[in-house]
Design a protein around this motif. Structure first.
Motif, PDB file in Angstrom:
ATOM      1  N   MET A  54       0.938  -1.237  -0.179  1.00  0.00           N
ATOM      2  CA  MET A  54      -0.044  -0.133   0.128  1.00  0.00           C
ATOM      3  C   MET A  54       0.739   1.477  -0.062  1.00  0.00           C
ATOM      4  N   PHE A  55       0.605   2.344  -1.016  1.00  0.00           N
ATOM      5  CA  PHE A  55       1.224   3.424  -1.075  1.00  0.00           C
ATOM      6  C   PHE A  55       0.392   4.631  -0.519  1.00  0.00           C
ATOM      7  N   SER A  56       0.686   5.417   0.525  1.00  0.00           N
ATOM      8  CA  SER A  56      -0.247   6.614   0.942  1.00  0.00           C
ATOM      9  C   SER A  56       0.709   7.622   1.525  1.00  0.00           C
ATOM     10  N   SER A  57      -0.067   8.956   1.338  1.00  0.00           N
ATOM     11  CA  SER A  57       0.611  10.177   2.051  1.00  0.00           C
ATOM     12  C   SER A  57      -0.837  10.878   2.189  1.00  0.00           C
ATOM     13  N   ILE A  58      -0.436  12.006   2.818  1.00  0.00           N
ATOM     14  CA  ILE A  58      -1.556  13.208   2.695  1.00  0.00           C
ATOM     15  C   ILE A  58      -1.964  13.938   1.384  1.00  0.00           C
ATOM     16  N   GLN A  59      -0.855  13.910   0.566  1.00  0.00           N
ATOM     17  CA  GLN A  59      -0.967  14.651  -0.724  1.00  0.00           C
ATOM     18  C   GLN A  59      -1.396  13.650  -1.886  1.00  0.00           C
ATOM     19  N   HIS A  60      -1.536  12.347  -1.627  1.00  0.00           N
ATOM     20  CA  HIS A  60      -1.817  11.191  -2.858  1.00  0.00           C
ATOM     21  C   HIS A  60      -3.026  10.236  -2.302  1.00  0.00           C
ATOM     22  N   LYS A  61      -3.743   9.913  -3.332  1.00  0.00           N
ATOM     23  CA  LYS A  61      -4.855   8.929  -3.170  1.00  0.00           C
ATOM     24  C   LYS A  61      -4.186   7.504  -3.079  1.00  0.00           C
ATOM     25  N   PRO A  62      -4.534   6.809  -1.815  1.00  0.00           N
ATOM     26  CA  PRO A  62      -3.929   5.594  -1.642  1.00  0.00           C
ATOM     27  C   PRO A  62      -4.186   4.677  -2.706  1.00  0.00           C
ATOM     28  N   GLN A  63      -3.094   3.989  -2.998  1.00  0.00           N
ATOM     29  CA  GLN A  63      -3.026   2.973  -3.987  1.00  0.00           C
ATOM     30  C   GLN A  63      -2.335   1.519  -3.398  1.00  0.00           C
ATOM     31  N   GLU A  64      -3.032   0.275  -3.840  1.00  0.00           N
ATOM     32  CA  GLU A  64      -2.603  -1.079  -3.452  1.00  0.00           C
ATOM     33  C   GLU A  64      -1.927  -1.842  -4.508  1.00  0.00           C
ATOM     34  N   LEU A  65      -1.156  -2.468  -4.508  1.00  0.00           N
ATOM     35  CA  LEU A  65      -0.540  -3.146  -5.559  1.00  0.00           C
ATOM     36  C   LEU A  65      -0.210  -4.652  -4.889  1.00  0.00           C
ATOM     37  N   VAL A  66      -0.464  -5.768  -5.615  1.00  0.00           N
ATOM     38  CA  VAL A  66      -0.121  -7.142  -5.418  1.00  0.00           C
ATOM     39  C   VAL A  66       0.921  -7.544  -6.091  1.00  0.00           C
ATOM     40  N   VAL A  67       1.840  -8.050  -5.258  1.00  0.00           N
ATOM     41  CA  VAL A  67       3.214  -8.550  -5.868  1.00  0.00           C
ATOM     42  C   VAL A  67       3.038  -9.901  -6.885  1.00  0.00           C
ATOM     43  N   SER A  68       3.320  -9.631  -8.132  1.00  0.00           N
ATOM     44  CA  SER A  68       3.022 -10.808  -9.108  1.00  0.00           C
ATOM     45  C   SER A  68       4.288 -11.507  -9.448  1.00  0.00           C
ATOM     46  N   GLU A  69       4.335 -12.486 -10.103  1.00  0.00           N
ATOM     47  CA  GLU A  69       5.499 -13.429 -10.509  1.00  0.00           C
ATOM     48  C   GLU A  69       6.573 -12.443 -11.240  1.00  0.00           C
ATOM     49  N   VAL A  70       6.021 -11.535 -12.095  1.00  0.00           N
ATOM     50  CA  VAL A  70       6.825 -10.757 -12.852  1.00  0.00           C
ATOM     51  C   VAL A  70       7.508  -9.382 -11.947  1.00  0.00           C
ATOM     52  N   ILE A  71       6.817  -8.981 -11.026  1.00  0.00           N
ATOM     53  CA  ILE A  71       7.501  -8.228  -9.933  1.00  0.00           C
ATOM     54  C   ILE A  71       8.568  -9.106  -9.304  1.00  0.00           C
ATOM     55  N   LEU A  72       8.017 -10.000  -8.850  1.00  0.00           N
ATOM     56  CA  LEU A  72       9.319 -10.632  -7.935  1.00  0.00           C
ATOM     57  C   LEU A  72      10.337 -11.040  -8.910  1.00  0.00           C
ATOM     58  N   LYS A  73      10.288 -11.563 -10.170  1.00  0.00           N
ATOM     59  CA  LYS A  73      11.403 -11.708 -11.104  1.00  0.00           C
ATOM     60  C   LYS A  73      12.371 -10.576 -11.358  1.00  0.00           C
ATOM     61  N   ASN A  74      11.714  -9.349 -11.663  1.00  0.00           N
ATOM     62  CA  ASN A  74      12.289  -8.134 -12.145  1.00  0.00           C
ATOM     63  C   ASN A  74      13.017  -7.410 -10.814  1.00  0.00           C
ATOM     64  N   LYS A  75      12.345  -7.602  -9.773  1.00  0.00           N
ATOM     65  CA  LYS A  75      12.836  -7.000  -8.425  1.00  0.00           C
ATOM     66  C   LYS A  75      12.679  -5.261  -8.491  1.00  0.00           C
ATOM     67  N   ILE A  76      12.006  -4.989  -9.467  1.00  0.00           N
ATOM     68  CA  ILE A  76      11.959  -3.287  -9.553  1.00  0.00           C
ATOM     69  C   ILE A  76      10.655  -2.929  -9.915  1.00  0.00           C
ATOM     70  N   ILE A  77       9.941  -1.936  -9.483  1.00  0.00           N
ATOM     71  CA  ILE A  77       8.610  -1.294  -9.729  1.00  0.00           C
ATOM     72  C   ILE A  77       8.709   0.106  -9.733  1.00  0.00           C
TER      73      ILE A  77
END
Length: 249
Positions: free
Chosen positions: A67-90
């Motif tokens: 989850m990504f959040s701050s007072i200045q931004h709308k909260p956003q969620e992300l589920v770690v996929s196999e692609v993300i796990l493989k690349n290790k960068i987002i």
């Protein structure tokens, strides 16, 4: 037999992939400020914040929810996929959040009719110390208690001695300290409530009580005044564990 071996290998691979931890490097992009954005691994209750370039590092596993959040931004969620796990960068794009204020009318409403508006206007233009060439104080205004405390300690005279002997000065010091802690608590609640209770579940009717429990800690000001988000979050985490333990007892 061959099919059984293949199934075993497949499920073994799935199990290993889901249990594998990697250090994920991420970067936030946004039109607003990208420093000190809260990054939370809700699955494993991990927390960090972004640096001045919007970068962060978080330990993750497959299917973790970030989850990504701050007072200045709308909260956003992300589920770690196999692609993300493989690349290790987002790279995460956050949308700025505009907090609209209610329209406020100050002073009298002008109609456009000059004669009517002149009759409806009272008073003269205010004069400040700059208009008459007098140097003035432009820093933070002292509270009433702080002004009373300064007055009670103003030099050696009978009034200050009486205040010291009677305990009046000591009482004012305690009141100023209480006001300072209350203001710090208000800022902590405003900035961290939403993010903290995403990770640590607590009923709505217990949340204010939890923050007052934090304020009663002798190290509250030292732990939260002019500290980083991470340091304050660690303090809240420690107090949460103590609060739950005392509440259960």
């Amino acid at each position: 037999m061959k099919r059984i071996i293949l199934c075993v290998l497949f499920f073994s691979w799935v199990f290993l992939a889901s249990s594998q931890s990697v250090d994920l490097f991420g970067r936030i992009k946004s039109d607003g400020n990208i420093e000190n954005i809260h990054v939370i691994n809700k699955t494993h209750q991990l927390f960090t914040t972004t640096n001045v370039r919007g970068e962060f590092t978080m330990t993750v596993k497959l299917n973790d929810t970030l989850m990504f959040s701050s007072i200045q931004h709308k909260p956003q969620e992300l589920v770690v996929s196999e692609v993300i796990l493989k690349n290790k960068i987002i790279v995460i794009h956050l949308e700025s959040q505009i907090n609209e204020l209610d329209e406020v009318t100050i002073g009298k409403v002008l109609t456009g009719d000059l004669m009517s508006d002149v009759k409806n206007t009272t008073g003269e233009a205010p004069i400040n110390f700059y208009d008459v060439g007098i140097p003035g104080y432009t820093g933070k205004l002292a509270t009433r208690s702080e002004r009373l405390l300064d007055a009670s300690r103003g030099g050696l005279n009978p009034v200050t001695l009486i205040n010291a002997i009677s305990g009046h000065t000591k009482a004012l010091k305690a009141h100023v300290e209480m006001e300072r802690k209350s203001e710090l608590l208000r800022k902590v609640k405003l900035r961290y409530s939403e993010t903290f209770f995403e990770l640590y579940n607590l009923p709505e009717d217990k949340r204010n009580d939890f923050f007052y429990f934090c304020e009663e800690d002798d190290n509250f000001e030292e732990a939260c005044q002019d500290k980083t988000d991470f340091e304050i979050f660690q303090f809240l985490e420690k107090k949460y564990n103590q609060y739950i333990e005392s509440f259960e007892n």
